[in-house]
Motif scaffolding. Structure first.
Motif, mmCIF file in Angstrom:
data_model
loop_
_atom_site.group_PDB
_atom_site.id
_atom_site.type_symbol
_atom_site.label_atom_id
_atom_site.label_comp_id
_atom_site.label_asym_id
_atom_site.label_seq_id
_atom_site.Cartn_x
_atom_site.Cartn_y
_atom_site.Cartn_z
ATOM 1 N N ASP A 79 111.143 33.106 43.957
ATOM 2 C CA ASP A 79 111.489 31.765 44.424
ATOM 3 C C ASP A 79 110.230 31.093 44.964
ATOM 4 O OD1 ASP A 79 112.439 29.452 45.578
ATOM 5 O OD2 ASP A 79 113.757 30.452 47.008
ATOM 6 N N LEU A 97 111.213 39.736 52.537
ATOM 7 C CA LEU A 97 111.581 38.323 52.620
ATOM 8 C C LEU A 97 112.425 37.907 51.416
ATOM 9 C CD1 LEU A 97 108.161 36.700 53.631
ATOM 10 C CD2 LEU A 97 110.131 37.129 55.114
ATOM 11 N N PRO A 98 113.368 36.992 51.619
ATOM 12 C CA PRO A 98 114.105 36.453 50.469
ATOM 13 C C PRO A 98 113.133 35.773 49.504
ATOM 14 C CG PRO A 98 115.122 35.772 52.546
ATOM 15 C CD PRO A 98 113.811 36.416 52.889
ATOM 16 N N GLY A 99 113.336 35.975 48.217
ATOM 17 C CA GLY A 99 112.475 35.367 47.209
ATOM 18 C C GLY A 99 111.366 36.274 46.740
ATOM 19 N N ALA A 101 109.956 30.229 48.688
ATOM 20 C CA ALA A 101 110.131 31.296 49.679
ATOM 21 C C ALA A 101 109.194 31.113 50.873
ATOM 22 C CB ALA A 101 109.893 32.656 49.043
#
Length: 118
Positions: free
Chosen positions: A82, A63-65, A85
């Motif tokens: 992040d 996943l991004p973050g 996220a």
């Protein structure tokens, strides 16, 4: 959401203790074993890391973050870069699960003592 909400949540879990390790990392532990680390402390955290279930590691690091946690990825720790996220409730659930995973590895007698205090 900021990392501060996760920090407060981790510190409030049963048997949790907190301290500063390695000069600038805030660490939450249970039974002397860490379950969340973030930093730099003091100041605005750049990231935090915590243990996850084996079957969630690849999902979360995709996943991004999120990324595999430096030095601890081999034992299924992820780094959250992040705080947006995932929703705060989901992140709190992951930190709670990290606490539970670490607690489960402690001797049964110590587990009972820590949960009785909490």
């Amino acid at each position: 959401m900021s990392f501060a909400a996760l920090k407060r949540h981790a510190a409030a879990l049963p048997g949790a203790t907190t301290d500063i390790k390695w000069g600038a990392d805030w660490v939450a532990s249970v039974g002397g074993k860490m379950f969340l680390a973030g930093g730099p402390e003091p100041g605005s955290w750049a990231s935090c890391s915590f243990k996850v279930d084996d079957h969630r590691f690849l999902e979360l690091t995709g996943l991004p973050g999120f990324a595999p946690a430096p030095y601890l990825a081999r034992v299924k720790w992820v780094q959250l870069r992040d705080p947006k996220a995932l929703p705060l409730a989901d992140l709190k659930a992951l930190v709670t699960r990290s606490h539970a995973l670490v607690l489960a590895k402690l001797p049964l007698k110590l587990q009972k003592e820590l949960l009785a205090k909490g």
